[in-house]
Design a protein around this motif. Structure first.
Motif, PDB file in Angstrom:
ATOM      1  N   GLN A  84       1.132  -1.256  -0.109  1.00 37.20           N
ATOM      2  CA  GLN A  84       0.568  -0.114   0.096  1.00 37.20           C
ATOM      3  C   GLN A  84       1.000   1.114  -0.141  1.00 37.20           C
ATOM      4  O   GLN A  84       1.700   0.883   0.848  1.00 37.20           O
ATOM      5  CB  GLN A  84      -0.766  -0.403   1.066  1.00 37.20           C
ATOM      6  N   PRO A  85       0.661   2.095  -0.895  1.00 37.13           N
ATOM      7  CA  PRO A  85       1.526   3.279  -0.719  1.00 37.13           C
ATOM      8  C   PRO A  85       1.912   4.676   0.908  1.00 37.13           C
ATOM      9  O   PRO A  85       0.263   3.984   1.528  1.00 37.13           O
ATOM     10  CB  PRO A  85       0.107   4.302  -2.110  1.00 37.13           C
ATOM     11  N   TYR A  86       2.644   3.968   0.463  1.00 38.89           N
ATOM     12  CA  TYR A  86       2.136   4.727   2.093  1.00 38.89           C
ATOM     13  C   TYR A  86       2.522   6.631   2.054  1.00 38.89           C
ATOM     14  O   TYR A  86       2.915   7.441   1.313  1.00 38.89           O
ATOM     15  CB  TYR A  86       4.456   4.739   2.124  1.00 38.89           C
ATOM     16  N   LEU A  87       1.712   7.398   3.182  1.00 37.82           N
ATOM     17  CA  LEU A  87       1.149   8.578   3.037  1.00 37.82           C
ATOM     18  C   LEU A  87       1.810   9.993   3.961  1.00 37.82           C
ATOM     19  O   LEU A  87       2.031   8.931   5.048  1.00 37.82           O
ATOM     20  CB  LEU A  87      -0.094   9.129   3.173  1.00 37.82           C
ATOM     21  N   LEU A  88       2.369  10.969   3.457  1.00 37.18           N
ATOM     22  CA  LEU A  88       2.794  11.777   4.551  1.00 37.18           C
ATOM     23  C   LEU A  88       1.993  12.869   4.677  1.00 37.18           C
ATOM     24  O   LEU A  88       2.320  12.862   3.335  1.00 37.18           O
ATOM     25  CB  LEU A  88       4.682  11.592   4.309  1.00 37.18           C
ATOM     26  N   ASN A  89       1.474  13.471   5.559  1.00 38.61           N
ATOM     27  CA  ASN A  89       0.505  14.593   4.570  1.00 38.61           C
ATOM     28  C   ASN A  89      -0.386  14.570   3.337  1.00 38.61           C
ATOM     29  O   ASN A  89      -0.653  15.420   2.703  1.00 38.61           O
ATOM     30  CB  ASN A  89       1.452  15.845   4.723  1.00 38.61           C
ATOM     31  N   ASN A  90      -0.830  12.766   3.622  1.00 36.15           N
ATOM     32  CA  ASN A  90      -1.842  12.686   3.098  1.00 36.15           C
ATOM     33  C   ASN A  90      -1.728  13.078   1.618  1.00 36.15           C
ATOM     34  O   ASN A  90      -1.893  12.506   0.100  1.00 36.15           O
ATOM     35  CB  ASN A  90      -3.651  13.695   2.747  1.00 36.15           C
ATOM     36  N   GLU A  91       0.059  12.867   1.069  1.00 37.27           N
ATOM     37  CA  GLU A  91       0.531  12.824   0.141  1.00 37.27           C
ATOM     38  C   GLU A  91       1.666  11.223  -0.253  1.00 37.27           C
ATOM     39  O   GLU A  91       2.242  11.476   0.515  1.00 37.27           O
ATOM     40  CB  GLU A  91       1.149  13.248  -0.957  1.00 37.27           C
ATOM     41  N   PRO A  92       1.459  10.374  -1.375  1.00 41.93           N
ATOM     42  CA  PRO A  92       2.405   9.391  -1.668  1.00 41.93           C
ATOM     43  C   PRO A  92       3.639   9.741  -1.681  1.00 41.93           C
ATOM     44  O   PRO A  92       4.101  11.018  -2.198  1.00 41.93           O
ATOM     45  CB  PRO A  92       1.482   8.411  -2.627  1.00 41.93           C
ATOM     46  N   VAL A  93       4.399   9.078  -0.381  1.00 37.01           N
ATOM     47  CA  VAL A  93       5.898   9.296  -0.976  1.00 37.01           C
ATOM     48  C   VAL A  93       6.688   8.279  -1.032  1.00 37.01           C
ATOM     49  O   VAL A  93       6.454   6.433  -0.781  1.00 37.01           O
ATOM     50  CB  VAL A  93       6.485   9.954   0.493  1.00 37.01           C
ATOM     51  N   ASP A  94       7.980   8.180  -1.537  1.00 32.07           N
ATOM     52  CA  ASP A  94       8.820   6.952  -1.491  1.00 32.07           C
ATOM     53  C   ASP A  94       9.130   6.697  -0.437  1.00 32.07           C
ATOM     54  O   ASP A  94       9.343   7.049   0.769  1.00 32.07           O
ATOM     55  CB  ASP A  94      10.406   7.760  -2.342  1.00 32.07           C
ATOM     56  N   VAL A  95       9.457   5.299  -0.046  1.00 36.28           N
ATOM     57  CA  VAL A  95      10.126   4.873   0.627  1.00 36.28           C
ATOM     58  C   VAL A  95      11.150   3.375   0.771  1.00 36.28           C
ATOM     59  O   VAL A  95      10.996   3.079   0.230  1.00 36.28           O
ATOM     60  CB  VAL A  95       8.765   4.066   1.508  1.00 36.28           C
ATOM     61  N   GLU A  96      12.077   3.766   1.540  1.00 40.71           N
ATOM     62  CA  GLU A  96      13.112   2.966   1.486  1.00 40.71           C
ATOM     63  C   GLU A  96      13.181   2.022   3.667  1.00 40.71           C
ATOM     64  O   GLU A  96      12.959   2.568   4.143  1.00 40.71           O
ATOM     65  CB  GLU A  96      14.345   3.535   1.919  1.00 40.71           C
ATOM     66  N   THR A  97      12.781   0.600   2.769  1.00 38.53           N
ATOM     67  CA  THR A  97      12.684  -0.386   4.621  1.00 38.53           C
ATOM     68  C   THR A  97      13.517  -1.461   3.861  1.00 38.53           C
ATOM     69  O   THR A  97      14.298  -1.313   3.365  1.00 38.53           O
ATOM     70  CB  THR A  97      10.928  -0.620   3.998  1.00 38.53           C
ATOM     71  N   GLU A  98      13.428  -2.299   4.692  1.00 41.39           N
ATOM     72  CA  GLU A  98      14.311  -3.702   5.185  1.00 41.39           C
ATOM     73  C   GLU A  98      13.373  -4.392   5.266  1.00 41.39           C
ATOM     74  O   GLU A  98      12.473  -5.193   5.378  1.00 41.39           O
ATOM     75  CB  GLU A  98      14.735  -3.552   6.175  1.00 41.39           C
ATOM     76  N   ILE A  99      13.214  -5.792   3.939  1.00 45.01           N
ATOM     77  CA  ILE A  99      12.329  -6.470   3.717  1.00 45.01           C
ATOM     78  C   ILE A  99      13.941  -8.364   4.323  1.00 45.01           C
ATOM     79  O   ILE A  99      14.497  -8.677   3.727  1.00 45.01           O
ATOM     80  CB  ILE A  99      12.575  -6.913   2.484  1.00 45.01           C
ATOM     81  N   THR A 100      13.232  -8.324   5.388  1.00 41.98           N
ATOM     82  CA  THR A 100      13.489 -10.151   5.249  1.00 41.98           C
ATOM     83  C   THR A 100      12.674 -11.008   5.064  1.00 41.98           C
ATOM     84  O   THR A 100      11.725 -11.212   5.366  1.00 41.98           O
ATOM     85  CB  THR A 100      13.347 -10.258   7.390  1.00 41.98           C
ATOM     86  N   VAL A 101      13.114 -12.151   4.494  1.00 48.03           N
ATOM     87  CA  VAL A 101      13.258 -13.648   3.782  1.00 48.03           C
ATOM     88  C   VAL A 101      13.335 -14.917   4.560  1.00 48.03           C
ATOM     89  O   VAL A 101      14.861 -14.706   4.656  1.00 48.03           O
ATOM     90  CB  VAL A 101      12.871 -13.583   2.156  1.00 48.03           C
ATOM     91  N   ASN A 102      12.524 -15.444   5.597  1.00 50.78           N
ATOM     92  CA  ASN A 102      13.079 -16.255   6.473  1.00 50.78           C
ATOM     93  C   ASN A 102      13.157 -17.549   5.334  1.00 50.78           C
ATOM     94  O   ASN A 102      11.611 -17.709   4.663  1.00 50.78           O
ATOM     95  CB  ASN A 102      11.954 -16.502   7.602  1.00 50.78           C
ATOM     96  N   PHE A 103      13.476 -18.853   5.369  1.00 51.89           N
ATOM     97  CA  PHE A 103      13.464 -19.842   4.839  1.00 51.89           C
ATOM     98  C   PHE A 103      13.442 -20.660   6.044  1.00 51.89           C
ATOM     99  O   PHE A 103      14.888 -21.339   6.822  1.00 51.89           O
ATOM    100  CB  PHE A 103      14.622 -19.883   3.721  1.00 51.89           C
ATOM    101  N   VAL A 104      12.582 -21.442   6.174  1.00 54.17           N
ATOM    102  CA  VAL A 104      13.379 -22.848   7.543  1.00 54.17           C
ATOM    103  C   VAL A 104      12.393 -24.328   6.542  1.00 54.17           C
ATOM    104  O   VAL A 104      11.400 -24.348   5.817  1.00 54.17           O
ATOM    105  CB  VAL A 104      11.831 -22.376   8.312  1.00 54.17           C
ATOM    106  N   LEU A 105      13.504 -25.410   6.512  1.00 56.71           N
ATOM    107  CA  LEU A 105      12.848 -26.850   6.375  1.00 56.71           C
ATOM    108  C   LEU A 105      12.503 -27.462   7.483  1.00 56.71           C
ATOM    109  O   LEU A 105      11.817 -27.026   8.639  1.00 56.71           O
ATOM    110  CB  LEU A 105      14.296 -27.271   6.036  1.00 56.71           C
ATOM    111  N   ASN A 106      11.152 -27.600   6.676  1.00 50.36           N
ATOM    112  CA  ASN A 106       9.915 -28.703   7.391  1.00 50.36           C
ATOM    113  C   ASN A 106      10.896 -30.207   8.209  1.00 50.36           C
ATOM    114  O   ASN A 106      11.427 -30.428   7.798  1.00 50.36           O
ATOM    115  CB  ASN A 106       9.184 -29.016   6.820  1.00 50.36           C
TER     116      ASN A 106
END
Length: 187
Positions: A165-187
């Motif tokens: 979802q677009p991130y809003l700042l003062n009711n306007e969408p802005v670019d966002v820098e974030t970190e994404i983590t992908v977990n890999f677990v064996l069953n």
């Protein structure tokens, strides 16, 4: 038989001096060339005079009526150029923590467990930094850390398809820098 018959073709016998000498072109040849030149020059002059001499015509004493035409008015000046567009709004990139932004995901393409990592029984978390545009799509995805066997190009392509979802700042969408983590677990 005369002496001239025994001489080579290009020599002749001069009976006055009793000499045998090579035949020379005499005055007759020079005169012939001069006449040919004069003829060609005369023809060239005649043709030049016929083609380039101005032709004079005799005019009668009759009055000549001349109708003066007015020149067309100059075209109107071009319209002024449109005003320059307003400067683009300064877009600010906002940094948002990975856990906070994780709840805003709209489309998640689950990455396949890398085959080599599965056979080697490698588990762990792979971290990426991402720039997410105003439309919620990932623009720039970079590998940060995690087991190299899990950080394959296929996993990166799957994560790049995620949408937020677009991130809003003062009711306007802005670019966002974030970190994404992908977990890999064996069953």
């Amino acid at each position: 038989m005369s002496d001239e018959q025994h001489l080579p073709e290009h020599h002749h016998y001069d009976p006055l001096t009793d000499e045998r000498r090579p035949r020379r072109r005499g005055n007759g040849f020079i005169i012939g060339v001069g006449i040919a030149f004069a003829i060609h020059a005369g023809i060239g002059y005649y043709l030049w005079k016929v083609k380039f001499e101005p032709k004079y015509q005799e005019y009668s004493d009759q009055a000549v009526k001349v109708k003066l035409l007015k020149a067309a008015p100059p075209p109107p000046p071009p319209p002024p150029p449109p005003p320059p567009p307003p400067p683009p709004k300064e877009t600010k990139t906002v940094q948002v923590g990975g856990k906070v932004f994780e709840g805003r995901i709209v489309k998640r393409v689950p990455p396949d467990y890398p085959r080599v990592a599965k056979l080697a029984r490698v588990q762990g978390a792979v971290r990426y930094t991402a720039k997410i545009g105003k439309d919620g799509k990932i623009r720039d995805l970079k590998y940060v850390s995690g087991p190299a066997m899990l950080a394959t190009p296929e996993v990166m392509r799957a994560v790049a398809e995620w949408e937020y979802q677009p991130y809003l700042l003062n009711n306007e969408p802005v670019d966002v820098e974030t970190e994404i983590t992908v977990n890999f677990v064996l069953n």
